[in-house]
Design a protein around this motif. Structure first.
Motif, mmCIF file in Angstrom:
data_model
loop_
_atom_site.group_PDB
_atom_site.id
_atom_site.type_symbol
_atom_site.label_atom_id
_atom_site.label_comp_id
_atom_site.label_asym_id
_atom_site.label_seq_id
_atom_site.Cartn_x
_atom_site.Cartn_y
_atom_site.Cartn_z
ATOM 1 N N SER A 12 0.828 -1.200 0.000
ATOM 2 C CA SER A 12 0.000 0.000 0.000
ATOM 3 C C SER A 12 0.864 1.252 0.000
ATOM 4 C CB SER A 12 -0.927 -0.018 1.210
ATOM 5 O OG SER A 12 -1.686 1.150 1.252
ATOM 6 N N ARG A 13 1.929 1.251 0.799
ATOM 7 C CA ARG A 13 2.846 2.393 0.847
ATOM 8 C C ARG A 13 3.532 2.595 -0.495
ATOM 9 N NH1 ARG A 13 5.418 0.995 6.597
ATOM 10 N NH2 ARG A 13 3.750 1.835 7.873
ATOM 11 N N VAL A 14 3.956 1.517 -1.097
ATOM 12 C CA VAL A 14 4.618 1.602 -2.392
ATOM 13 C C VAL A 14 3.654 2.153 -3.440
ATOM 14 C CG1 VAL A 14 5.617 0.235 -4.280
ATOM 15 C CG2 VAL A 14 6.323 -0.191 -1.921
ATOM 16 N N LYS A 15 2.422 1.665 -3.430
ATOM 17 C CA LYS A 15 1.425 2.153 -4.383
ATOM 18 C C LYS A 15 1.113 3.624 -4.153
ATOM 19 C CE LYS A 15 -0.848 -2.216 -5.436
ATOM 20 N NZ LYS A 15 -2.099 -2.973 -5.369
ATOM 21 N N THR A 16 1.013 4.017 -2.902
ATOM 22 C CA THR A 16 0.735 5.418 -2.579
ATOM 23 C C THR A 16 1.890 6.300 -3.034
ATOM 24 O OG1 THR A 16 -0.628 4.771 -0.699
ATOM 25 C CG2 THR A 16 0.206 7.049 -0.720
ATOM 26 N N PHE A 17 3.113 5.892 -2.715
ATOM 27 C CA PHE A 17 4.293 6.655 -3.140
ATOM 28 C C PHE A 17 4.351 6.741 -4.666
ATOM 29 C CE2 PHE A 17 8.727 6.932 -4.489
ATOM 30 C CZ PHE A 17 9.085 8.128 -3.876
ATOM 31 N N ASP A 18 4.072 5.639 -5.335
ATOM 32 C CA ASP A 18 4.082 5.593 -6.791
ATOM 33 C C ASP A 18 3.058 6.572 -7.379
ATOM 34 O OD1 ASP A 18 5.230 4.272 -9.137
ATOM 35 O OD2 ASP A 18 3.215 3.441 -9.426
ATOM 36 N N LEU A 19 1.885 6.601 -6.799
ATOM 37 C CA LEU A 19 0.829 7.520 -7.239
ATOM 38 C C LEU A 19 1.241 8.974 -7.016
ATOM 39 C CD1 LEU A 19 -2.034 7.956 -8.338
ATOM 40 C CD2 LEU A 19 -2.861 7.746 -5.990
ATOM 41 N N ILE A 20 1.818 9.258 -5.856
ATOM 42 C CA ILE A 20 2.262 10.623 -5.555
ATOM 43 C C ILE A 20 3.377 11.036 -6.505
ATOM 44 C CG2 ILE A 20 3.453 12.046 -3.822
ATOM 45 C CD1 ILE A 20 1.873 10.400 -1.690
ATOM 46 N N LEU A 21 4.339 10.165 -6.712
ATOM 47 C CA LEU A 21 5.449 10.472 -7.614
ATOM 48 C C LEU A 21 4.955 10.727 -9.037
ATOM 49 C CD1 LEU A 21 8.476 10.753 -8.109
ATOM 50 C CD2 LEU A 21 8.581 8.270 -8.402
ATOM 51 N N THR A 22 4.080 9.870 -9.530
ATOM 52 C CA THR A 22 3.531 10.042 -10.878
ATOM 53 C C THR A 22 2.760 11.354 -10.976
ATOM 54 O OG1 THR A 22 3.406 7.646 -11.144
ATOM 55 C CG2 THR A 22 2.118 8.978 -12.682
ATOM 56 N N SER A 23 1.972 11.661 -9.963
ATOM 57 C CA SER A 23 1.217 12.923 -9.945
ATOM 58 C C SER A 23 2.145 14.125 -9.950
ATOM 59 C CB SER A 23 0.305 12.982 -8.723
ATOM 60 O OG SER A 23 -0.610 11.919 -8.740
ATOM 61 N N MET A 24 3.234 14.036 -9.209
ATOM 62 C CA MET A 24 4.201 15.140 -9.180
ATOM 63 C C MET A 24 4.866 15.316 -10.542
ATOM 64 S SD MET A 24 5.860 14.683 -5.383
ATOM 65 C CE MET A 24 7.214 15.764 -5.744
ATOM 66 N N LEU A 25 5.199 14.217 -11.210
ATOM 67 C CA LEU A 25 5.803 14.310 -12.536
ATOM 68 C C LEU A 25 4.836 14.935 -13.537
ATOM 69 C CD1 LEU A 25 7.677 10.876 -12.632
ATOM 70 C CD2 LEU A 25 8.687 13.161 -12.291
ATOM 71 N N PHE A 30 3.286 19.692 -16.658
ATOM 72 C CA PHE A 30 2.272 20.725 -16.889
ATOM 73 C C PHE A 30 2.842 22.117 -16.627
ATOM 74 C CE2 PHE A 30 -1.115 23.423 -15.074
ATOM 75 C CZ PHE A 30 -1.926 23.539 -16.191
ATOM 76 N N VAL A 31 3.451 22.314 -15.460
ATOM 77 C CA VAL A 31 3.996 23.623 -15.092
ATOM 78 C C VAL A 31 5.141 24.008 -16.031
ATOM 79 C CG1 VAL A 31 5.250 24.864 -13.272
ATOM 80 C CG2 VAL A 31 3.235 23.506 -12.699
ATOM 81 N N SER A 32 5.977 23.052 -16.393
ATOM 82 C CA SER A 32 7.083 23.333 -17.314
ATOM 83 C C SER A 32 6.574 23.743 -18.692
ATOM 84 C CB SER A 32 7.985 22.100 -17.463
ATOM 85 O OG SER A 32 8.569 21.766 -16.243
ATOM 86 N N ALA A 73 1.788 12.434 -21.274
ATOM 87 C CA ALA A 73 0.401 12.424 -21.752
ATOM 88 C C ALA A 73 -0.486 13.349 -20.929
ATOM 89 C CB ALA A 73 -0.156 10.998 -21.712
ATOM 90 N N PHE A 74 -0.485 13.159 -19.616
ATOM 91 C CA PHE A 74 -1.381 13.944 -18.773
ATOM 92 C C PHE A 74 -0.882 15.381 -18.586
ATOM 93 C CE2 PHE A 74 -2.710 9.642 -17.590
ATOM 94 C CZ PHE A 74 -4.089 9.774 -17.730
ATOM 95 N N GLY A 75 0.430 15.557 -18.404
ATOM 96 C CA GLY A 75 0.970 16.901 -18.200
ATOM 97 C C GLY A 75 0.737 17.812 -19.387
ATOM 98 N N MET A 76 1.101 17.346 -20.573
ATOM 99 C CA MET A 76 0.927 18.187 -21.760
ATOM 100 C C MET A 76 -0.517 18.185 -22.253
ATOM 101 S SD MET A 76 4.421 17.967 -23.910
ATOM 102 C CE MET A 76 5.856 17.374 -23.060
ATOM 103 N N GLY A 77 -1.223 17.084 -22.036
ATOM 104 C CA GLY A 77 -2.648 17.053 -22.381
ATOM 105 C C GLY A 77 -3.432 18.059 -21.551
ATOM 106 N N LEU A 78 -3.123 18.144 -20.256
ATOM 107 C CA LEU A 78 -3.772 19.137 -19.389
ATOM 108 C C LEU A 78 -3.402 20.555 -19.797
ATOM 109 C CD1 LEU A 78 -3.456 17.440 -15.878
ATOM 110 C CD2 LEU A 78 -5.567 17.894 -17.151
ATOM 111 N N PHE A 79 -2.168 20.750 -20.237
ATOM 112 C CA PHE A 79 -1.785 22.076 -20.732
ATOM 113 C C PHE A 79 -2.651 22.465 -21.932
ATOM 114 C CE2 PHE A 79 0.364 24.306 -24.159
ATOM 115 C CZ PHE A 79 0.503 25.566 -23.580
ATOM 116 N N ASP A 80 -2.837 21.539 -22.845
ATOM 117 C CA ASP A 80 -3.665 21.840 -24.013
ATOM 118 C C ASP A 80 -5.080 22.231 -23.593
ATOM 119 O OD1 ASP A 80 -1.623 21.416 -25.791
ATOM 120 O OD2 ASP A 80 -2.346 19.480 -26.516
ATOM 121 N N ILE A 81 -5.628 21.521 -22.619
ATOM 122 C CA ILE A 81 -6.984 21.814 -22.149
ATOM 123 C C ILE A 81 -7.015 23.178 -21.450
ATOM 124 C CG2 ILE A 81 -8.769 21.117 -20.508
ATOM 125 C CD1 ILE A 81 -7.883 18.157 -21.175
ATOM 126 N N ALA A 82 -6.061 23.429 -20.557
ATOM 127 C CA ALA A 82 -6.051 24.671 -19.782
ATOM 128 C C ALA A 82 -5.542 25.864 -20.588
ATOM 129 C CB ALA A 82 -5.185 24.495 -18.536
#
Length: 181
Positions: A12-25, A30-32, A73-82
């Protein structure tokens, strides 16, 4: 007998860390992409140069193909949307997912884990034609023309070249940190 909750905690900790890391990337891509983006004066669809490509390369080289694909995919895709490029979001999502996956797959093949400068560069360079072709196909459908998408090629090449020039020294510096050893 051990408590089943105790057994699942490390996973569970590994999955949570993995999710947080992916979200941060994803957020970093997106910000970049938002931070510096310069529209190239090459026709109507001449391209956009931004730092998101560098962050996509860095994500894939440091963390592998899955995180590289998700970040791009998500970072640049969200940029296109926003950022007012809504029509481009589906093309960007697919093209950047494939690009991030290709970079990460090559950089992480053979237990390299993104530690080889040469293979990181090779991975990024090999990913560029994939991205170019996917954007070309998307634009050809969007514009109903096989000629119009050619205007974006130069901008996309510039964007990827700048991204690679930024990503390699950053990855080399970060790979020296204890976390990546």
């Amino acid at each position: 007998m051990q408590n089943p909750q105790t057994l699942s905690r490390p996973t569970s900790r590994v999955k949570t860390f993995d999710l947080i890391l992916t979200s941060m990337l994803i957020a970093l891509v997106f910000v970049s992409t938002m931070m510096l983006n310069i529209r190239l004066p090459i026709a109507a669809n001449g391209g956009l140069v931004h730092l998101g490509t560098a962050m996509l390369f860095i994500s894939a080289m440091l963390f592998g193909p899955k995180k590289g694909a998700a970040a791009g995919a998500f970072g640049m895709g969200l940029f296109d949307i926003a950022g007012g490029w809504l029509a481009w979001a589906p093309i960007t999502f697919v093209a950047r997912a494939v690009q991030g996956f290709v970079v990460g797959k090559i950089a992480w093949a053979g237990n390299r884990n993104g530690s080889s400068i040469v293979w990181n560069i090779i991975g990024a360079v090999i990913s560029i034609p994939f991205m170019l072709v996917l954007y070309y196909i998307g634009e050809a459908i969007m514009y109903q023309s096989l000629i119009a998408p050619l205007a974006s090629v130069t901008g996309n090449l510039v964007q990827n070249g700048i991204g690679l020039l930024i990503a390699i020294p950053v990855v080399v510096a970060l790979k020296r940190l204890p976390y990546f050893k």
